[in-house]
Design a protein around this motif. Structure first.
Motif, PDB file in Angstrom:
ATOM      1  N   ARG A 263      -3.276 -68.669 -21.141  1.00 38.30           N
ATOM      2  CA  ARG A 263      -4.116 -68.167 -22.230  1.00 38.30           C
ATOM      3  C   ARG A 263      -3.946 -69.004 -23.487  1.00 38.30           C
ATOM      4  N   ALA A 264      -5.064 -69.280 -24.138  1.00 37.56           N
ATOM      5  CA  ALA A 264      -5.034 -70.039 -25.386  1.00 37.56           C
ATOM      6  C   ALA A 264      -6.338 -69.804 -26.144  1.00 37.56           C
ATOM      7  N   ARG A 265      -6.353 -70.220 -27.418  1.00 40.52           N
ATOM      8  CA  ARG A 265      -7.547 -70.058 -28.255  1.00 40.52           C
ATOM      9  C   ARG A 265      -8.162 -71.434 -28.518  1.00 40.52           C
ATOM     10  N   LEU A 266      -9.494 -71.492 -28.486  1.00 41.23           N
ATOM     11  CA  LEU A 266     -10.207 -72.749 -28.709  1.00 41.23           C
ATOM     12  C   LEU A 266     -10.198 -73.081 -30.197  1.00 41.23           C
ATOM     13  N   ARG A 267      -9.546 -74.199 -30.528  1.00 42.41           N
ATOM     14  CA  ARG A 267      -9.495 -74.620 -31.928  1.00 42.41           C
ATOM     15  C   ARG A 267     -10.758 -75.378 -32.328  1.00 42.41           C
ATOM     16  N   SER A 268     -11.196 -76.279 -31.437  1.00 39.76           N
ATOM     17  CA  SER A 268     -12.394 -77.055 -31.752  1.00 39.76           C
ATOM     18  C   SER A 268     -12.863 -77.777 -30.501  1.00 39.76           C
ATOM     19  N   PHE A 269     -14.095 -78.280 -30.576  1.00 41.79           N
ATOM     20  CA  PHE A 269     -14.605 -79.188 -29.554  1.00 41.79           C
ATOM     21  C   PHE A 269     -14.293 -80.618 -29.989  1.00 41.79           C
ATOM     22  N   ALA A 270     -14.294 -81.517 -29.028  1.00 37.36           N
ATOM     23  CA  ALA A 270     -14.075 -82.931 -29.328  1.00 37.36           C
ATOM     24  C   ALA A 270     -15.177 -83.737 -28.659  1.00 37.36           C
ATOM     25  N   GLU A 271     -16.083 -84.295 -29.479  1.00 30.18           N
ATOM     26  CA  GLU A 271     -17.162 -85.127 -28.957  1.00 30.18           C
ATOM     27  C   GLU A 271     -17.340 -86.331 -29.876  1.00 30.18           C
ATOM     28  N   TRP A 272     -18.066 -87.299 -29.362  1.00 37.35           N
ATOM     29  CA  TRP A 272     -18.333 -88.503 -30.155  1.00 37.35           C
ATOM     30  C   TRP A 272     -19.824 -88.773 -30.146  1.00 37.35           C
ATOM     31  N   PRO A 273     -20.426 -89.096 -31.291  1.00 32.05           N
ATOM     32  CA  PRO A 273     -19.785 -89.230 -32.612  1.00 32.05           C
ATOM     33  C   PRO A 273     -19.372 -87.872 -33.163  1.00 32.05           C
ATOM     34  N   THR A 274     -18.353 -87.889 -33.995  1.00 34.16           N
ATOM     35  CA  THR A 274     -17.760 -86.643 -34.476  1.00 34.16           C
ATOM     36  C   THR A 274     -18.734 -85.796 -35.286  1.00 34.16           C
ATOM     37  N   GLU A 275     -19.703 -86.436 -35.937  1.00 26.18           N
ATOM     38  CA  GLU A 275     -20.630 -85.643 -36.766  1.00 26.18           C
ATOM     39  C   GLU A 275     -21.547 -84.759 -35.931  1.00 26.18           C
ATOM     40  N   THR A 276     -21.632 -85.039 -34.631  1.00 26.32           N
ATOM     41  CA  THR A 276     -22.476 -84.198 -33.766  1.00 26.32           C
ATOM     42  C   THR A 276     -21.658 -83.175 -32.987  1.00 26.32           C
ATOM     43  N   THR A 277     -20.364 -83.118 -33.256  1.00 24.16           N
ATOM     44  CA  THR A 277     -19.514 -82.161 -32.544  1.00 24.16           C
ATOM     45  C   THR A 277     -19.962 -80.736 -32.838  1.00 24.16           C
ATOM     46  N   PRO A 278     -20.218 -79.923 -31.809  1.00 24.53           N
ATOM     47  CA  PRO A 278     -20.757 -78.575 -32.029  1.00 24.53           C
ATOM     48  C   PRO A 278     -19.655 -77.569 -32.339  1.00 24.53           C
ATOM     49  N   THR A 279     -20.075 -76.386 -32.693  1.00 18.96           N
ATOM     50  CA  THR A 279     -19.150 -75.256 -32.836  1.00 18.96           C
ATOM     51  C   THR A 279     -19.307 -74.292 -31.675  1.00 18.96           C
ATOM     52  N   GLU A 280     -20.292 -74.526 -30.829  1.00 16.96           N
ATOM     53  CA  GLU A 280     -20.433 -73.742 -29.603  1.00 16.96           C
ATOM     54  C   GLU A 280     -21.110 -74.608 -28.541  1.00 16.96           C
ATOM     55  N   ALA A 281     -20.875 -74.266 -27.278  1.00 17.24           N
ATOM     56  CA  ALA A 281     -21.453 -75.008 -26.162  1.00 17.24           C
ATOM     57  C   ALA A 281     -21.948 -74.005 -25.124  1.00 17.24           C
TER      58      ALA A 281
END
Length: 639
Positions: A263-281
């Protein structure tokens, strides 16, 4: 006609006895809804005239003149059309028994079915077979079209007779009563508009029945399933790369990773380029996760929410369709692939085998499954899997069976149970598992084999330690790193502070399992020889190993109690009977026989050489690297 702009597509399979009018029905449906490409009907009419035959609506589906001449549909055909409500993908499946394999491939994609029955001929044997097959393929919504009503003068009595026979058939098969309606595909009666020839029918035309089929839920609306594809390092961060198969995942969500329930909590997504990294998927998106807690996650694991979790199992019921040139045999080893998971698997039981060509059923147990047969089976895997019933989530309920890279069959999980268990708390300890620069896979590639835990359990005197040390020597001579964790040896050091109370014995087993996990993680074969009399303790040892992705094999070494007493090299039974040793297993404390051990060795029946041969084989299977030939029996070949 006004068409909807919705992109929803509902797949429908159309099946029935040969010559009952399936292709004509679909052709008429397409023609009357304006879904035929402009000029297509005229082109086919000219082609038919050139062949000296009248135009039939079935020709809209048959692109080859050879098929038109035979008036038989050979290949599964998919045709798109739209109504005011939604789009459809109509699958025209063959009716001849020699084409049933193609029909299966079409029906497997369908959400609903139209079963066509000739009003003159009524319910035939193949009608019965098709009705039986549809629920096996997971199709629950069935419309029965009683066709060719023009040939029985649109008789209400004849329709009621057939509808009653169909209702009885479905009841006999344990299926819900289908939606039935009369029509004439050739004349276009009751296809799109209600029939003026059958005013006694008040149930509406076929198009209305199709539009009444409930839509399948969208993938975003299903429970979350995130398939882990790989884990990467980016500085101090661990990126868990994968794909959202179903559901929606948001930053801040609490997750469970299966198998193992990490079990763990999602801190963030990691995508490139970083400015397009979403907050949900949402479903269909490939992304990488950064978790707040350091937990062990690897390829093959499935992430879920805390509420609607998958099933974690090593044994589950399934229905399979076998395509291999050789029969599937009970007990033989195969590779099972489910999403990104890949594990060794065996079919343990075979029941209700259905011949895909004749659809005949054999209810008695069989030793295997032949090519083009469907079977209800019980599957057992070497490691726990995270899965769902295909009726709940198809993406994590479908699997394939393969060997040496060749796909031999496919299956769906049906009837597995979703256990309700307490969830582990979010990890709040400041202690984290530290990973070095050399991972387990790199060690395995360098050594030529992976690590594993072999857990020997059984009464004192059964032969555990003797076989454990013999196996250690055998493996070492083959160039395979192995080490025995013997119960007495552990008591001299790692567990020297423990007594023999139930709590201390449980702790001793836990320590042995944790030590074995570290040895196996380093690439060794950890051979544990402990009485470990209780199933719960052995199950906990297995969970410790499998949560870390380490193969675990339980070896039940056994002999009758009087044989163990006679051997008694350390006079333990005599001392226990004198009262010098309390709660001694086999004297005044029970031993719980394993229920699902990977191997049982009756040492009173087998010679040490026979036991060692079997132990060596199961070990080599457990530590063999994927995509490599298995370790050979000749020790010199592995040097």
């Amino acid at each position: 006609m006004h068409f909807s702009t919705s992109e929803e597509v509902l797949p429908i399979v159309v099946i029935g006895h040969v010559d009952h009018g399936k292709s004509t029905l679909i052709g008429r449906l397409l023609f009357d809804t304006g879904s035929v490409p402009e000029g297509k009907a005229e082109e086919l009419a000219r082609a038919a005239a050139a062949e000296g035959m009248p135009f039939e609506h079935a020709f809209l589906l048959d692109s080859l003149l050879e098929e038109q001449a035979q008036n038989v549909t050979i290949d599964t055909t998919e045709i798109r059309f739209r109504t005011k409500k939604r789009r459809y993908a109509i699958i025209d499946a063959p009716g001849h028994k020699e084409f049933l394999k193609n029909m299966l491939s079409g029906a497997a994609r369908a959400h609903a079915a139209v079963l066509v029955v000739d009003a003159q001929e009524g319910v035939r044997e193949q009608t019965r077979r098709h009705a039986m097959l549809l629920p096996i393929l997971g199709i629950q919504h069935i419309i029965v079209a009683v066709n060719k009503m023009d040939l029985v003068d649109f008789s209400e009595g004849r329709y009621r007779e057939i509808a009653g026979a169909l209702a009885a058939l479905f009841q006999e098969l344990g299926l819900p009563e289908p939606t039935s309606l009369p029509l004439s595909a050739r004349n276009g009666e009751n296809i799109v508009q209600p029939s003026v020839q059958m005013p006694w029918h008040i149930g509406g035309p076929l198009l209305e029945a199709l539009d009444s089929v409930p839509s399948p839920p969208g993938l975003d609306a299903l429970p979350l399933r995130f398939a882990v594809q790989d884990v990467y390092r980016r500085g101090t961060e661990r990126l868990i790369a994968g794909r959202v198969e179903t559901g929606t995942l948001r930053v801040g969500d609490d997750l469970l990773f299966w198998p193992g329930r990490k079990r763990a909590r999602l801190r963030s997504f990691a995508e490139w380029p970083t400015e397009t990294t979403p907050t949900e998927a949402s479903a269909g998106r490939s992304t990488a996760l950064i978790l707040e807690e350091e937990i062990f996650v690897e390829r093959g694991m499935i992430g879920s929410s805390l509420e609607k979790t998958p099933i974690e199992a090593r044994e589950f019921p399934a229905k399979i369709f076998w395509l291999g040139p050789d029969p599937l045999r009970v007990g033989e080893n195969y590779e099972l692939r489910l999403v990104t998971q890949s594990v060794g698997a065996r079919v343990m039981e075979v029941d209700r085998v259905i011949d895909a060509e004749t659809l005949s059923v054999q209810d008695s147990c069989k030793p295997g499954v032949e090519a083009n047969e469907i079977a209800e089976v019980l599957v057992r895997t070497q490691q726990p899997l995270a899965l769902d019933n295909a009726s709940e989530i198809a993406q994590t309920g479908r699997f394939i069976l393969a060997r040496e890279g060749r796909i031999l069959g496919g299956g769906i999980v049906l009837g597995a149970r979703y256990p309700r268990a307490s969830l582990p708390p979010i990890q709040s300890s400041p202690l984290f598992w530290t990973e070095g620069e050399i991972d387990r896979n790199e060690r395995a590639r360098a050594q030529g084999h992976g690590g594993a835990i072999l857990w020997f359990t059984g009464l004192s005197g059964a032969g555990k330690s003797t076989l454990a040390f013999q196996l250690e020597a055998q493996l070492f001579r083959r160039g395979i790193w192995a080490y025995v964790l013997d119960g007495d040896n552990l008591r001299h050091g790692l567990s020297s502070d423990l007594g023999f109370s139930a709590q201390d014995r449980r702790e001793n087993i836990r320590r042995a399992a944790e030590a074995a996990r570290i040895l196996a993680d380093a690439g060794s074969v950890a051979i544990v020889a402990l009485i470990s009399p209780f199933r719960a303790d052995r199950r906990k040892a297995r969970e410790i190993a499998e949560a870390a992705g380490i193969p675990f094999r339980e070896i039940f070494v056994h002999a009758p109690l009087d044989v163990c007493r006679a051997r008694d090299p350390k006079a333990l039974y005599i001392r226990a009977e004198r009262g010098e040793i309390s709660e001694f297993t086999g004297v005044d404390s029970p031993y719980e026989i394993p229920e699902a051990a990977e191997l049982a060795l009756p040492t009173h029946e087998l010679s040490p050489a026979e036991c060692l041969e079997t132990l060596t084989k199961i070990t080599l299977e457990a530590i063999a690297l994927p995509n490599r030939p298995s370790l050979r029996e000749d020790p010199a070949a592995n040097i």
